[in-house]
Design a protein around this motif. Structure first.
Motif, PDB file in Angstrom:
ATOM      1  N   ALA A  24      62.628  68.615 -10.835  1.00  0.00           N
ATOM      2  CA  ALA A  24      62.579  67.161 -11.031  1.00  0.00           C
ATOM      3  C   ALA A  24      61.673  66.506  -9.992  1.00  0.00           C
ATOM      4  O   ALA A  24      60.898  65.599 -10.315  1.00  0.00           O
ATOM      5  CB  ALA A  24      63.987  66.578 -10.959  1.00  0.00           C
ATOM      6  N   ILE A  25      61.745  66.968  -8.762  1.00  0.00           N
ATOM      7  CA  ILE A  25      60.879  66.439  -7.707  1.00  0.00           C
ATOM      8  C   ILE A  25      59.427  66.745  -8.028  1.00  0.00           C
ATOM      9  O   ILE A  25      58.552  65.881  -7.889  1.00  0.00           O
ATOM     10  CB  ILE A  25      61.288  66.996  -6.329  1.00  0.00           C
ATOM     11  N   ASP A  26      59.151  67.969  -8.471  1.00  0.00           N
ATOM     12  CA  ASP A  26      57.777  68.337  -8.828  1.00  0.00           C
ATOM     13  C   ASP A  26      57.236  67.441  -9.939  1.00  0.00           C
ATOM     14  O   ASP A  26      56.089  66.990  -9.891  1.00  0.00           O
ATOM     15  CB  ASP A  26      57.696  69.799  -9.270  1.00  0.00           C
ATOM     16  N   GLU A  27      58.062  67.165 -10.933  1.00  0.00           N
ATOM     17  CA  GLU A  27      57.637  66.294 -12.031  1.00  0.00           C
ATOM     18  C   GLU A  27      57.368  64.878 -11.523  1.00  0.00           C
ATOM     19  O   GLU A  27      56.394  64.240 -11.934  1.00  0.00           O
ATOM     20  CB  GLU A  27      58.689  66.290 -13.135  1.00  0.00           C
ATOM     21  N   ALA A  28      58.200  64.404 -10.620  1.00  0.00           N
ATOM     22  CA  ALA A  28      57.996  63.067 -10.055  1.00  0.00           C
ATOM     23  C   ALA A  28      56.719  63.029  -9.216  1.00  0.00           C
ATOM     24  O   ALA A  28      55.956  62.059  -9.289  1.00  0.00           O
ATOM     25  CB  ALA A  28      59.201  62.666  -9.208  1.00  0.00           C
ATOM     26  N   ILE A  29      56.484  64.087  -8.439  1.00  0.00           N
ATOM     27  CA  ILE A  29      55.251  64.150  -7.642  1.00  0.00           C
ATOM     28  C   ILE A  29      54.036  64.102  -8.559  1.00  0.00           C
ATOM     29  O   ILE A  29      53.075  63.370  -8.295  1.00  0.00           O
ATOM     30  CB  ILE A  29      55.227  65.429  -6.771  1.00  0.00           C
ATOM     31  N   ASN A  30      54.073  64.864  -9.639  1.00  0.00           N
ATOM     32  CA  ASN A  30      52.946  64.875 -10.578  1.00  0.00           C
ATOM     33  C   ASN A  30      52.725  63.499 -11.202  1.00  0.00           C
ATOM     34  O   ASN A  30      51.581  63.062 -11.366  1.00  0.00           O
ATOM     35  CB  ASN A  30      53.162  65.933 -11.660  1.00  0.00           C
ATOM     36  N   ALA A  31      53.804  62.820 -11.545  1.00  0.00           N
ATOM     37  CA  ALA A  31      53.674  61.482 -12.136  1.00  0.00           C
ATOM     38  C   ALA A  31      53.079  60.495 -11.135  1.00  0.00           C
ATOM     39  O   ALA A  31      52.182  59.717 -11.472  1.00  0.00           O
ATOM     40  CB  ALA A  31      55.036  60.991 -12.620  1.00  0.00           C
ATOM     41  N   GLU A  54      49.342  58.539 -11.202  1.00  0.00           N
ATOM     42  CA  GLU A  54      49.138  57.093 -11.064  1.00  0.00           C
ATOM     43  C   GLU A  54      48.148  56.785  -9.945  1.00  0.00           C
ATOM     44  O   GLU A  54      47.299  55.906 -10.077  1.00  0.00           O
ATOM     45  CB  GLU A  54      50.467  56.384 -10.806  1.00  0.00           C
ATOM     46  N   ILE A  55      48.259  57.523  -8.864  1.00  0.00           N
ATOM     47  CA  ILE A  55      47.330  57.313  -7.744  1.00  0.00           C
ATOM     48  C   ILE A  55      45.909  57.671  -8.175  1.00  0.00           C
ATOM     49  O   ILE A  55      44.953  56.946  -7.896  1.00  0.00           O
ATOM     50  CB  ILE A  55      47.763  58.143  -6.513  1.00  0.00           C
ATOM     51  N   ASP A  56      45.761  58.789  -8.872  1.00  0.00           N
ATOM     52  CA  ASP A  56      44.434  59.257  -9.293  1.00  0.00           C
ATOM     53  C   ASP A  56      43.767  58.337 -10.309  1.00  0.00           C
ATOM     54  O   ASP A  56      42.543  58.303 -10.391  1.00  0.00           O
ATOM     55  CB  ASP A  56      44.522  60.676  -9.861  1.00  0.00           C
ATOM     56  N   ARG A  57      44.558  57.589 -11.077  1.00  0.00           N
ATOM     57  CA  ARG A  57      43.966  56.678 -12.071  1.00  0.00           C
ATOM     58  C   ARG A  57      43.191  55.553 -11.399  1.00  0.00           C
ATOM     59  O   ARG A  57      42.295  54.972 -11.987  1.00  0.00           O
ATOM     60  CB  ARG A  57      45.053  56.121 -12.969  1.00  0.00           C
ATOM     61  N   ASP A  58      43.581  55.235 -10.175  1.00  0.00           N
ATOM     62  CA  ASP A  58      42.858  54.280  -9.334  1.00  0.00           C
ATOM     63  C   ASP A  58      42.666  52.905  -9.981  1.00  0.00           C
ATOM     64  O   ASP A  58      41.609  52.299  -9.869  1.00  0.00           O
ATOM     65  CB  ASP A  58      41.510  54.871  -8.924  1.00  0.00           C
ATOM     66  N   TYR A  59      43.680  52.426 -10.668  1.00  0.00           N
ATOM     67  CA  TYR A  59      43.583  51.080 -11.239  1.00  0.00           C
ATOM     68  C   TYR A  59      44.555  50.113 -10.569  1.00  0.00           C
ATOM     69  O   TYR A  59      44.545  48.918 -10.859  1.00  0.00           O
ATOM     70  CB  TYR A  59      43.832  51.096 -12.756  1.00  0.00           C
ATOM     71  N   LEU A  83      52.854  53.954  -3.441  1.00  0.00           N
ATOM     72  CA  LEU A  83      52.936  55.216  -4.178  1.00  0.00           C
ATOM     73  C   LEU A  83      52.622  56.410  -3.289  1.00  0.00           C
ATOM     74  O   LEU A  83      53.242  57.468  -3.417  1.00  0.00           O
ATOM     75  CB  LEU A  83      51.992  55.195  -5.380  1.00  0.00           C
ATOM     76  N   SER A  84      51.697  56.247  -2.391  1.00  0.00           N
ATOM     77  CA  SER A  84      51.388  57.329  -1.458  1.00  0.00           C
ATOM     78  C   SER A  84      52.594  57.635  -0.574  1.00  0.00           C
ATOM     79  O   SER A  84      52.882  58.797  -0.281  1.00  0.00           O
ATOM     80  CB  SER A  84      50.187  56.960  -0.590  1.00  0.00           C
ATOM     81  N   THR A  85      53.299  56.596  -0.167  1.00  0.00           N
ATOM     82  CA  THR A  85      54.512  56.786   0.625  1.00  0.00           C
ATOM     83  C   THR A  85      55.574  57.508  -0.190  1.00  0.00           C
ATOM     84  O   THR A  85      56.230  58.436   0.301  1.00  0.00           O
ATOM     85  CB  THR A  85      55.051  55.426   1.120  1.00  0.00           C
ATOM     86  N   VAL A  86      55.733  57.114  -1.440  1.00  0.00           N
ATOM     87  CA  VAL A  86      56.695  57.771  -2.329  1.00  0.00           C
ATOM     88  C   VAL A  86      56.332  59.245  -2.499  1.00  0.00           C
ATOM     89  O   VAL A  86      57.199  60.119  -2.429  1.00  0.00           O
ATOM     90  CB  VAL A  86      56.756  57.051  -3.704  1.00  0.00           C
ATOM     91  N   GLU A 107      57.293  61.174   0.594  1.00  0.00           N
ATOM     92  CA  GLU A 107      58.747  61.340   0.679  1.00  0.00           C
ATOM     93  C   GLU A 107      59.241  62.400  -0.311  1.00  0.00           C
ATOM     94  O   GLU A 107      60.128  63.192   0.013  1.00  0.00           O
ATOM     95  CB  GLU A 107      59.460  60.009   0.431  1.00  0.00           C
ATOM     96  N   LEU A 108      58.685  62.411  -1.501  1.00  0.00           N
ATOM     97  CA  LEU A 108      59.057  63.436  -2.482  1.00  0.00           C
ATOM     98  C   LEU A 108      58.695  64.828  -1.977  1.00  0.00           C
ATOM     99  O   LEU A 108      59.481  65.775  -2.100  1.00  0.00           O
ATOM    100  CB  LEU A 108      58.371  63.167  -3.821  1.00  0.00           C
ATOM    101  N   ARG A 109      57.530  64.951  -1.398  1.00  0.00           N
ATOM    102  CA  ARG A 109      57.108  66.252  -0.861  1.00  0.00           C
ATOM    103  C   ARG A 109      58.026  66.692   0.284  1.00  0.00           C
ATOM    104  O   ARG A 109      58.405  67.854   0.380  1.00  0.00           O
ATOM    105  CB  ARG A 109      55.652  66.203  -0.408  1.00  0.00           C
ATOM    106  N   ARG A 110      58.414  65.762   1.142  1.00  0.00           N
ATOM    107  CA  ARG A 110      59.345  66.093   2.225  1.00  0.00           C
ATOM    108  C   ARG A 110      60.706  66.516   1.668  1.00  0.00           C
ATOM    109  O   ARG A 110      61.334  67.444   2.169  1.00  0.00           O
ATOM    110  CB  ARG A 110      59.511  64.912   3.180  1.00  0.00           C
TER     111      ARG A 110
END
Length: 63
Positions: free
Chosen positions: A15-22, A26-31, A40-43, A46-49
């Motif tokens: 579940a964490i991996d899926e959230a990280i990917n999502a 969003e970050i990569d879309r750069d909009y 989002l970068s902070t989130v 935190e997910l990676r930690r």
């Protein structure tokens, strides 16, 4: 650690991996604006930690 515990940890990590990917998507879309990207970068961090903490729990859990 019994099989049920291990499955719960693996499910949580998935579940964490899926959230990280999502979040990364969003970050990569750069909009988004700078503030939203910073949040989002902070989130993402935190997910990676959290994932690393789960991995450590599994590794250190007495068998």
């Amino acid at each position: 650690m019994n099989e049920r515990d291990l499955l719960a940890f693996e499910s949580a990590m998935q579940a964490i991996d899926e959230a990280i990917n999502a979040v990364t998507g969003e970050i990569d879309r750069d909009y988004l604006g700078e503030t939203a990207l910073a949040r989002l970068s902070t989130v993402e961090a935190e997910l990676r930690r959290s994932r690393l903490s789960l991995e450590k729990l599994i590794r250190d859990y007495p068998s």
